[in-house]
Design a protein around this motif. Structure first.
Motif, short mmCIF file in Angstrom:
data_model
loop_
_atom_site.label_atom_id
_atom_site.label_comp_id
_atom_site.label_asym_id
_atom_site.label_seq_id
_atom_site.Cartn_x
_atom_site.Cartn_y
_atom_site.Cartn_z
N ASN A 288 79.91 -30.08 -6.78
CA ASN A 288 79.66 -31.31 -7.53
C ASN A 288 78.33 -32.00 -7.21
OD1 ASN A 288 80.64 -32.06 -5.07
ND2 ASN A 288 82.63 -32.74 -5.87
N THR A 289 77.91 -32.01 -5.94
CA THR A 289 76.65 -32.71 -5.64
C THR A 289 75.46 -31.97 -6.24
OG1 THR A 289 77.66 -33.35 -3.55
CG2 THR A 289 75.32 -33.76 -3.78
N LEU B 280 75.59 -32.27 -9.90
CA LEU B 280 75.12 -33.60 -10.31
C LEU B 280 73.60 -33.64 -10.35
CD1 LEU B 280 75.88 -36.71 -10.66
CD2 LEU B 280 75.45 -36.88 -8.23
N ALA C 101 71.24 -33.76 -13.52
CA ALA C 101 70.37 -34.93 -13.68
C ALA C 101 68.93 -34.50 -13.90
CB ALA C 101 70.49 -35.81 -12.43
N GLY D 155 74.00 -35.36 -15.63
CA GLY D 155 74.44 -35.48 -14.24
C GLY D 155 75.96 -35.60 -14.18
N ILE D 156 76.50 -36.44 -15.04
CA ILE D 156 77.96 -36.61 -15.07
C ILE D 156 78.65 -35.31 -15.48
CG2 ILE D 156 79.83 -37.80 -16.32
CD1 ILE D 156 78.08 -40.32 -16.23
N TYR E 34 78.64 -32.97 -12.54
CA TYR E 34 79.60 -33.42 -11.53
C TYR E 34 81.04 -33.18 -12.02
CZ TYR E 34 81.83 -36.41 -8.06
OH TYR E 34 82.64 -36.88 -7.05
#
Lengths: 260, 151
Positions: free
Chosen positions: B43-44, B47, B51, B73-74, B77
């Motif tokens: 997820n990081t 993200l 992004a 980004g969302i 994630y």
């Protein structure tokens, strides 16, 4: 660990919001950046390459379209040309008829052939004039070329024309040069025969046959046809066998003058 | 080398997006990249890669920086959160559904961000139609874009 991820996520959202708020307040000038330039330059290259490939096909399509238009135009012009030719020919025929009308004694009417006769075994044609125009039974039909036939039936508006080539047709005739007499009759095969010319009489192919007027039906001097074939063999009877080809081909008959 | 591939994929995605359209709707291929980053790298990373992709997309779309960056980004994630986070076990059908939903989410976030911070980019009905079309176009890719442990 998951808490750290969640924190990063929310920090990212907050940072994004701050960034957008800042830009909405102070404006933004990101149009002229390297990505924008590279992408648009690439797009331009792709566009011009694709265009270079498409151009010949586009030209071909345009030429095809133009060819089609020109072809249609040529077809229209050819059609018009044919119509003009038809008009010229009709004009010529009518002029000849007019001349004949002026020269013919006993003129009754000028008529157009509108149909073939309904009786399939008879060589008859239907003309568009009848008793209302003064036409009567046994009147004679002629054309600028010569004798066409005679009227055998009349209604108020139409009449039946019996052609010279019909087996029931007969007319008293003579040879134009030698003045020998005979009877011309139809055979039903597109030709006529000259009957009752004895073996002793000198007849040649190519001699012209005209009406003699002795039968009281056909006025004298109308061209009938020319002699195409002769047989002098005596086994055929007492007279020569003479084939006459009419000057007026009944397949090409379109207008006639009716005389009495 | 991986960065080169990512750069190339992004470049191709942006080129295709700018040149192709179906019923007047361009495909939203950058969502696929963000989604793929999420399900592959966690997820990081998902993200941040999302992004970054969104930021580049913003910078080439004659708009202000942020809407695509936030939405992608969302997406990165959320993709990771749904698949790798143990919410669902990945299947091709789930991949399709998730990709469709994330495409819709991406459009919705972009639309709301623009409406809030700039001006409404389009009519609501148009946005809805475009989002549906893009999610339908993207859905089949959900079958092929799978997490590394499913290969």
């Amino acid at each position: 660990m998951p808490k750290r991820h969640t924190l990063v996520f929310f920090l990212f959202i907050i940072a994004s919001f701050i960034l957008m708020t800042f830009q909405s307040k102070w404006g933004y000038t990101f149009h002229d950046n390297i990505f924008y330039v590279i992408l648009n330059y690439s797009n331009e290259v792709i566009h011009s390459t694709a265009d270079a490939f498409k151009q010949p096909f586009r030209r071909m399509a345009l030429r095809d379209e133009e060819n089609q238009k020109l072809q249609d135009r040529i077809n229209n012009l050819l059609l018009k040309n044919e119509q003009h030719k038809e008009t010229i020919l009709e004009n010529k025929r009518l002029r000849n008829l007019l001349k004949l009308h002026d020269n013919s004694q006993g003129y009754v009417a000028t008529a157009e052939i509108i149909a073939r006769g309904l009786h399939s075994l008879k060589d008859t044609l239907i003309i568009n004039k009848g008793a209302n125009h003064g036409i009567k039974k046994n009147m004679v039909a002629i054309t600028p070329k010569g004798l066409a036939g005679k009227i055998v039936a009349v209604t108020d508006s139409y009449a039946d024309l019996l052609l010279m080539t019909d087996i029931n047709f007969s007319a008293s005739v003579r040879l134009q040069e030698s003045r020998k007499e005979g009877i011309v009759s139809g055979t039903g095969t597109g030709k006529c025969v000259l009957k009752y010319v004895p073996f002793g009489e000198e007849v040649h192919t190519g001699d012209i046959v005209v009406t003699s007027g002795l039968d009281q039906f056909f006025p004298r001097g109308i061209p009938v046809g020319y002699i195409a074939k002769l047989e002098r063999k005596e086994k055929r009877g007492h007279f020569q066998y003479i084939e006459v080809v009419p000057f007026q081909d009944d397949k090409k008959l379109e207008e006639v003058i009716i005389i009495q | 080398m991986r960065y080169v591939y990512w750069g190339l994929a992004l470049f191709l995605a942006l080129i295709i997006q700018s040149r192709l359209s179906l019923l007047g709707v361009s495909p939203n291929l950058t969502v696929l990249l963000a989604y793929f980053a999420g399900i592959r790298y966690g997820n990081t990373k998902g993200l941040f890669i999302g992004a970054l992709i969104g930021a580049i997309e913003d910078s080439v779309s004659s708009s202000f920086l942020g809407p695509h960056m936030l939405s992608k980004g969302i997406v990165g994630y959320a993709a990771s959160f749904m698949i790798s986070g143990g919410f669902f076990r990945w299947t091709p059908v789930l991949g399709m559904i998730l990709l469709s939903v994330l495409t819709l989410t991406d459009n919705a976030i972009g639309f709301i961000s623009r409406t809030l911070f700039d001006k409404m980019p389009d009519a609501l009905s148009t946005m809805f139609f475009i989002s549906i079309m893009q999610s339908l176009l993207n859905a089949p890719a959900g079958i092929f874009l799978r997490p590394s442990d499913e290969e």
